[in-house]
Design a protein around this motif. Sequence first.
Motif, PDB file in Angstrom:
ATOM      1  N   TYR A   1      64.703 -10.308 -40.852  1.00  0.00           N
ATOM      2  CA  TYR A   1      65.903 -11.085 -40.598  1.00  0.00           C
ATOM      3  C   TYR A   1      65.668 -12.327 -39.712  1.00  0.00           C
ATOM      4  N   LEU A   2      64.855 -11.938 -38.701  1.00  0.00           N
ATOM      5  CA  LEU A   2      64.833 -12.875 -37.767  1.00  0.00           C
ATOM      6  C   LEU A   2      63.528 -13.966 -38.304  1.00  0.00           C
ATOM      7  N   PHE A   3      62.644 -13.637 -39.227  1.00  0.00           N
ATOM      8  CA  PHE A   3      61.858 -14.311 -39.984  1.00  0.00           C
ATOM      9  C   PHE A   3      62.730 -15.376 -40.666  1.00  0.00           C
ATOM     10  N   ALA A   4      63.410 -14.616 -41.539  1.00  0.00           N
ATOM     11  CA  ALA A   4      64.370 -15.701 -42.482  1.00  0.00           C
ATOM     12  C   ALA A   4      64.965 -16.692 -41.847  1.00  0.00           C
ATOM     13  N   ILE A   5      65.586 -16.460 -40.692  1.00  0.00           N
ATOM     14  CA  ILE A   5      66.305 -17.494 -39.872  1.00  0.00           C
ATOM     15  C   ILE A   5      65.395 -18.513 -39.114  1.00  0.00           C
ATOM     16  N   ALA A   6      64.214 -17.973 -39.025  1.00  0.00           N
ATOM     17  CA  ALA A   6      63.303 -18.918 -37.974  1.00  0.00           C
ATOM     18  C   ALA A   6      62.308 -19.561 -38.666  1.00  0.00           C
ATOM     19  N   VAL A   7      61.810 -19.099 -39.972  1.00  0.00           N
ATOM     20  CA  VAL A   7      60.751 -19.525 -40.838  1.00  0.00           C
ATOM     21  C   VAL A   7      60.984 -21.230 -40.985  1.00  0.00           C
ATOM     22  N   TYR A   8      61.845 -21.482 -41.377  1.00  0.00           N
ATOM     23  CA  TYR A   8      62.096 -23.137 -41.783  1.00  0.00           C
ATOM     24  C   TYR A   8      62.351 -23.990 -40.651  1.00  0.00           C
ATOM     25  N   PRO A   9      63.137 -23.494 -39.819  1.00  0.00           N
ATOM     26  CA  PRO A   9      63.024 -24.611 -38.594  1.00  0.00           C
ATOM     27  C   PRO A   9      61.686 -24.539 -37.857  1.00  0.00           C
ATOM     28  N   VAL A  10      61.195 -23.461 -37.430  1.00  0.00           N
ATOM     29  CA  VAL A  10      59.519 -23.489 -37.140  1.00  0.00           C
ATOM     30  C   VAL A  10      58.591 -24.401 -37.887  1.00  0.00           C
TER      31      VAL A  10
ATOM     32  N   GLU B   1      57.939 -12.501 -51.735  1.00  0.00           N
ATOM     33  CA  GLU B   1      57.143 -11.514 -51.107  1.00  0.00           C
ATOM     34  C   GLU B   1      57.944 -11.139 -49.760  1.00  0.00           C
ATOM     35  N   ILE B   2      58.943 -12.024 -49.508  1.00  0.00           N
ATOM     36  CA  ILE B   2      59.944 -11.586 -48.374  1.00  0.00           C
ATOM     37  C   ILE B   2      61.046 -10.757 -48.939  1.00  0.00           C
ATOM     38  N   PHE B   3      61.410 -10.894 -50.447  1.00  0.00           N
ATOM     39  CA  PHE B   3      62.318 -10.051 -51.113  1.00  0.00           C
ATOM     40  C   PHE B   3      61.680  -8.728 -51.331  1.00  0.00           C
ATOM     41  N   PHE B   4      60.297  -8.567 -51.670  1.00  0.00           N
ATOM     42  CA  PHE B   4      59.750  -7.276 -52.032  1.00  0.00           C
ATOM     43  C   PHE B   4      59.705  -6.617 -50.598  1.00  0.00           C
ATOM     44  N   LEU B   5      59.312  -7.061 -49.609  1.00  0.00           N
ATOM     45  CA  LEU B   5      59.289  -6.543 -48.202  1.00  0.00           C
ATOM     46  C   LEU B   5      60.615  -5.787 -47.906  1.00  0.00           C
ATOM     47  N   SER B   6      61.678  -6.664 -47.914  1.00  0.00           N
ATOM     48  CA  SER B   6      63.035  -6.401 -47.327  1.00  0.00           C
ATOM     49  C   SER B   6      63.813  -5.570 -48.543  1.00  0.00           C
ATOM     50  N   ARG B   7      63.787  -5.967 -49.668  1.00  0.00           N
ATOM     51  CA  ARG B   7      64.620  -5.535 -50.737  1.00  0.00           C
ATOM     52  C   ARG B   7      66.165  -6.012 -50.406  1.00  0.00           C
ATOM     53  N   SER B   8      66.203  -7.187 -49.680  1.00  0.00           N
ATOM     54  CA  SER B   8      67.586  -7.343 -49.204  1.00  0.00           C
ATOM     55  C   SER B   8      67.928  -8.726 -49.885  1.00  0.00           C
ATOM     56  N   LEU B   9      68.907  -8.727 -50.711  1.00  0.00           N
ATOM     57  CA  LEU B   9      69.432 -10.066 -51.147  1.00  0.00           C
ATOM     58  C   LEU B   9      70.044 -11.007 -50.065  1.00  0.00           C
ATOM     59  N   LEU B  10      70.801 -10.281 -48.970  1.00  0.00           N
ATOM     60  CA  LEU B  10      71.350 -11.135 -47.833  1.00  0.00           C
ATOM     61  C   LEU B  10      70.084 -11.969 -47.219  1.00  0.00           C
ATOM     62  N   LEU B  11      69.186 -11.335 -47.215  1.00  0.00           N
ATOM     63  CA  LEU B  11      68.043 -11.892 -46.089  1.00  0.00           C
ATOM     64  C   LEU B  11      67.556 -13.351 -46.847  1.00  0.00           C
ATOM     65  N   VAL B  12      67.111 -13.142 -48.423  1.00  0.00           N
ATOM     66  CA  VAL B  12      67.063 -14.391 -48.858  1.00  0.00           C
ATOM     67  C   VAL B  12      67.827 -15.374 -48.905  1.00  0.00           C
ATOM     68  N   ILE B  13      69.276 -14.819 -49.046  1.00  0.00           N
ATOM     69  CA  ILE B  13      70.330 -15.974 -48.826  1.00  0.00           C
ATOM     70  C   ILE B  13      70.333 -16.651 -47.654  1.00  0.00           C
ATOM     71  N   LEU B  14      70.216 -15.913 -46.520  1.00  0.00           N
ATOM     72  CA  LEU B  14      69.831 -16.793 -45.288  1.00  0.00           C
ATOM     73  C   LEU B  14      69.097 -17.520 -45.178  1.00  0.00           C
ATOM     74  N   MET B  15      67.620 -17.113 -45.420  1.00  0.00           N
ATOM     75  CA  MET B  15      66.415 -17.984 -45.477  1.00  0.00           C
ATOM     76  C   MET B  15      66.618 -19.473 -46.411  1.00  0.00           C
ATOM     77  N   HIS B  16      67.246 -19.174 -47.547  1.00  0.00           N
ATOM     78  CA  HIS B  16      67.289 -20.453 -48.603  1.00  0.00           C
ATOM     79  C   HIS B  16      68.491 -21.245 -47.860  1.00  0.00           C
ATOM     80  N   SER B  17      69.324 -20.640 -47.210  1.00  0.00           N
ATOM     81  CA  SER B  17      70.429 -21.500 -46.831  1.00  0.00           C
ATOM     82  C   SER B  17      70.087 -22.154 -45.574  1.00  0.00           C
ATOM     83  N   MET B  18      69.400 -21.700 -44.819  1.00  0.00           N
ATOM     84  CA  MET B  18      68.764 -22.239 -43.557  1.00  0.00           C
ATOM     85  C   MET B  18      67.854 -23.595 -43.940  1.00  0.00           C
TER      86      MET B  18
END
Length: 279
Positions: free
Chosen positions: A81-90, A208-225
């Motif tokens: 989740y920290l990765f999903a929020i930070a990857v695009y800003p970084v 890959e982040i989806f396969f690692l997390s199996r969380s739809l919310l996580l990829v939604i956060l990443m795409h939204s950022m």
Amino acid sequence: MRPNIRTLRNVALFSFVAITCGWIGVGVDKLLGEPSNLKSLGALIFISTPIVSMILLRFFGGDGWKDLPLKPRFKQNTRWYLFAIAVYPVVISITLLIGNLFGWVDVSKFSFMAYLPVLATAFLPEFLKNCFEESVWRGYLTVKMDQLTKNEWLVYLVVALVWQVWHLPYYLVFLDDAYLATFFPYGDVLFVIVSSIVIGVWTIMYTEIFFLSRSLLLVILMHSMEDALNPLISQGFAVISPDKALLVSPSFGIIPLLIYLGIGLYLRRIRKSKERLSL
């Protein structure tokens, strides 16, 4: 019907509908004599058809709902989740910093305090939009391709191809040309080529982040950022020299693209290592 045959049939049906619905929307606008833009009926058809198709296939096509990854899995996925929020800003910050050092990007108008409310305002509508979009691309197509094959390169290829072709009427017709030119001022032909590569690279990272997390919310956060950071360029917080956009455009530049590719392949390596340890 055997499960694999049914899944293959449904993936083919979904993919056909997804890659044609936007152009059908353009045709509807023409029949109505209305301009095709993001407020037109054609755009609504383009945006809504993939999610409607997914719902119909889950209800009536035999797919069911058990494999829809709705659980957020916060405890297991804190770092992701920290990765999903930070990857695009970084990555975008690194890209603009490089551009600024070489004199390709003017960030003199950037102020964090001025930009923060812009980011916050942009994030919510993008989050709502991506609840639908990611339910389709990761929550359905990626899940179904994973059921059909364990060859992740084939998963990347199919998801990226359908995702890109679905985007084409948005990029070429519905989206305002002047707005698009602020990000990529090189014309339609090169844009289609570059955007195809971008979506291919992003697909590796998202898959890959989806396969690692199996969380739809996580990829939604990443795409939204990622989407919420577009005002950096569109509202002039950072101004890129037109002849350098191919290098440092946050969305389409070669520099961020190479970083995202490296991240995606590194995530793949992490997943492969975990899979070997679990054997």
